[in-house]
Design a protein around this motif. Structure first.
Motif, PDB file in Angstrom:
ATOM      1  N   PRO A   1       6.888  64.385   6.043  1.00 19.91           N
ATOM      2  CA  PRO A   1       6.367  63.059   6.388  1.00 19.91           C
ATOM      3  C   PRO A   1       4.951  63.122   6.940  1.00 19.91           C
ATOM      4  CG  PRO A   1       7.736  63.863   8.158  1.00 19.91           C
ATOM      5  CD  PRO A   1       7.807  64.908   7.069  1.00 19.91           C
ATOM      6  N   HIS A   2       4.379  61.944   7.155  1.00 17.47           N
ATOM      7  CA  HIS A   2       3.038  61.878   7.741  1.00 17.47           C
ATOM      8  C   HIS A   2       3.098  61.746   9.258  1.00 17.47           C
ATOM      9  CE1 HIS A   2       4.268  57.731   7.780  1.00 17.47           C
ATOM     10  NE2 HIS A   2       3.119  57.289   8.256  1.00 17.47           N
ATOM     11  N   SER A   3       4.317  61.869   9.828  1.00 13.38           N
ATOM     12  CA  SER A   3       4.481  61.845  11.277  1.00 13.38           C
ATOM     13  C   SER A   3       4.590  63.272  11.807  1.00 13.38           C
ATOM     14  CB  SER A   3       5.731  61.053  11.664  1.00 13.38           C
ATOM     15  OG  SER A   3       6.863  61.557  10.995  1.00 13.38           O
ATOM     16  N   ALA A   4       4.386  63.428  13.118  1.00 12.07           N
ATOM     17  CA  ALA A   4       4.420  64.754  13.724  1.00 12.07           C
ATOM     18  C   ALA A   4       5.779  65.425  13.514  1.00 12.07           C
ATOM     19  CB  ALA A   4       4.099  64.652  15.215  1.00 12.07           C
ATOM     20  N   GLN A   5       6.852  64.661  13.566  1.00 15.40           N
ATOM     21  CA  GLN A   5       8.199  65.130  13.258  1.00 15.40           C
ATOM     22  C   GLN A   5       8.870  64.054  12.416  1.00 15.40           C
ATOM     23  OE1 GLN A   5       9.442  68.073  14.046  1.00 15.40           O
ATOM     24  NE2 GLN A   5       7.765  68.754  15.362  1.00 15.40           N
ATOM     25  N   PHE A   6       9.920  64.440  11.688  1.00 18.52           N
ATOM     26  CA  PHE A   6      10.590  63.463  10.850  1.00 18.52           C
ATOM     27  C   PHE A   6      11.260  62.402  11.720  1.00 18.52           C
ATOM     28  CE2 PHE A   6      13.809  61.589   8.188  1.00 18.52           C
ATOM     29  CZ  PHE A   6      13.169  61.493   6.963  1.00 18.52           C
ATOM     30  N   GLY A   7      10.802  61.173  11.591  1.00 18.95           N
ATOM     31  CA  GLY A   7      11.429  60.068  12.295  1.00 18.95           C
ATOM     32  C   GLY A   7      10.861  59.752  13.670  1.00 18.95           C
ATOM     33  N   TYR A   8       9.955  60.582  14.169  1.00 16.47           N
ATOM     34  CA  TYR A   8       9.393  60.306  15.492  1.00 16.47           C
ATOM     35  C   TYR A   8       8.142  61.145  15.672  1.00 16.47           C
ATOM     36  CZ  TYR A   8      10.991  64.831  17.222  1.00 16.47           C
ATOM     37  OH  TYR A   8      11.184  66.167  17.411  1.00 16.47           O
ATOM     38  N   GLY A   9       7.423  60.899  16.786  1.00 13.22           N
ATOM     39  CA  GLY A   9       6.311  61.770  17.155  1.00 13.22           C
ATOM     40  C   GLY A   9       4.940  61.224  16.833  1.00 13.22           C
ATOM     41  N   GLY A  10       4.852  60.025  16.250  1.00  8.45           N
ATOM     42  CA  GLY A  10       3.545  59.469  15.940  1.00  8.45           C
ATOM     43  C   GLY A  10       2.974  60.037  14.653  1.00  8.45           C
ATOM     44  N   THR A  11       2.062  59.291  14.047  1.00 12.34           N
ATOM     45  CA  THR A  11       1.487  59.723  12.770  1.00 12.34           C
ATOM     46  C   THR A  11       0.389  60.761  12.987  1.00 12.34           C
ATOM     47  OG1 THR A  11      -0.065  57.858  12.829  1.00 12.34           O
ATOM     48  CG2 THR A  11       1.997  57.550  11.623  1.00 12.34           C
ATOM     49  N   LEU A  12       0.252  61.641  12.019  1.00 15.85           N
ATOM     50  CA  LEU A  12      -0.802  62.645  12.034  1.00 15.85           C
ATOM     51  C   LEU A  12      -2.107  62.036  11.538  1.00 15.85           C
ATOM     52  CD1 LEU A  12       1.181  65.540  10.305  1.00 15.85           C
ATOM     53  CD2 LEU A  12       0.672  65.357  12.745  1.00 15.85           C
ATOM     54  N   GLU A  13      -3.193  62.689  11.847  1.00 15.29           N
ATOM     55  CA  GLU A  13      -4.449  62.323  11.202  1.00 15.29           C
ATOM     56  C   GLU A  13      -4.317  62.595   9.700  1.00 15.29           C
ATOM     57  OE1 GLU A  13      -7.306  60.973  12.369  1.00 15.29           O
ATOM     58  OE2 GLU A  13      -6.191  60.661  14.238  1.00 15.29           O
ATOM     59  N   PRO A  14      -4.912  61.756   8.854  1.00 12.53           N
ATOM     60  CA  PRO A  14      -4.760  61.952   7.404  1.00 12.53           C
ATOM     61  C   PRO A  14      -5.104  63.363   6.939  1.00 12.53           C
ATOM     62  CG  PRO A  14      -5.754  59.820   7.828  1.00 12.53           C
ATOM     63  CD  PRO A  14      -5.657  60.517   9.157  1.00 12.53           C
TER      64      PRO A  14
END
Length: 334
Positions: free
Chosen positions: A26-39
């Motif tokens: 995913p584009h998040s820090a962890q699957f389902g949680y953790g906030g989105t990463l920089e592109p």
């Protein structure tokens, strides 16, 4: 991925698995949680996973569509643009996209990249995404509508897609709700072998397909002790992960997920090495834990039960795919 095996006389030995797939990170820090990463960070991670998966012969790239996930069509485009052989399998919710719209996207991606995109027809795993589908009044009626949608989509795909690109397949998850959903392959999570055999037989009889794809995690090492030590390190309790898992579980309506939760409540380990002990089990599929040869033997027992295709659940690190590759190679050349 299709393996070539030695021939027995004039008849080729069927390859196994017919296809090998992985879950797109995913584009998040962890699957389902953790906030989105920089592109840029998301694309670096995606590239690392794709490179590692392609190195062991993976060709299928499953793109989830949970409420917190990026639009699956955009993620599918990233897969096609950033890899050389991966073919995305994009989750599609029939109550959100018309069959004609889906077929147009698939055809255009095939034209753009010269290889097929496949479709995973899902009714919706969680309650918020099921709101429109629940207007059908009951699950049997909703599944009947899913079946009609699959028929329309197959017709649209056959009309719009260039055969030279390769046939776009329809996949649909197994369901406890009766009703035919015409698809090329039925997807189910790994489960104890007795239950798996029953599920495979039911899916093949009811859905009129010989293709059954099994989703399972893999934690393999040189020895069984090393594998269990690695599994418990990966499963070290993390408060945010546990909260995210409980929130996901509270929303789930998917019969596949609910069956896994029930098995996890019964016992942490089933059939010697099918492990349900990860704290994020509300999201993860069960994991096979053991030596390379032990995990390969368990998978080969699934072949005997009728499983034809494999999907490797999202690994915590791209380096895990090298070990997965050893397992799959042991299945090909035991």
């Amino acid at each position: 991925m299709t393996f070539t095996e030695p021939e027995e006389g004039d008849r080729p030995v069927p390859s196994w698995p017919l296809t090998l797939s992985f879950i797109v990170p995913p584009h998040s820090a962890q699957f389902g949680y953790g906030g989105t990463l920089e592109p840029s960070d998301y694309l670096k991670r995606l590239t690392a996973y794709m490179d590692a998966a392609e190195a062991i012969g993976v060709t299928g790239a499953f793109v989830y569509d949970f409420p917190v996930a990026m639009d699956p069509w955009l993620a599918g485009f990233d897969v096609l643009a950033g890899s050389t052989a991966l073919e995305p399998i994009v989750a599609v919710r029939p109550h959100q996209e018309s069959a004609a719209s889906v077929a147009r996207r698939v055809a255009d991606l095939g034209y753009r990249f010269g290889r097929p995109t496949h479709v995973n027809l899902v009714a919706g795993a969680t309650r918020p995404s099921r709101a429109a589908a629940d207007d059908h009044g009951d699950k049997v009626a909703a599944r009947a509508e899913l079946g009609r949608y699959a028929e329309r989509l197959r017709t649209e795909l056959d009309q719009r897609c260039d055969p030279a690109t390769g046939r776009s397949l329809l996949v649909t998850p197994s369901s406890a709700t009766p009703g035919l959903v015409p698809a090329d392959c039925v997807l189910m999570m790994a489960r104890p072998r007795t239950a798996l055999a029953e599920s495979v037989d039911r899916a093949r009889e009811e859905q009129h397909t010989d293709r059954v794809s099994m989703l399972v995690g893999v934690v393999a090492r040189d020895t069984e002790d090393e594998a269990w030590a690695a599994a418990h390190r990966l499963g070290t309790p993390d408060r945010r992960q546990q909260i995210a898992g409980r929130m996901f579980m509270s929303q789930v309506v998917s019969s596949e997920h609910l069956a896994s939760y029930a098995l996890a409540e019964e016992e942490e380990i089933h059939d010697e090495r099918l492990w349900y002990g990860a704290p994020a089990r509300g999201i993860d599929a069960p994991k096979l834990v053991g030596s390379v040869d032990q995990v390969a033997a368990w998978l080969m027992s699934c072949r005997a039960l009728g499983v034809t295709d494999l999907i490797i659940d999202l690994a915590p690190d791209s380096a895990e795919y090298a070990l997965v590759g050893r397992v799959v190679q042991a299945c090909v050349c035991p």
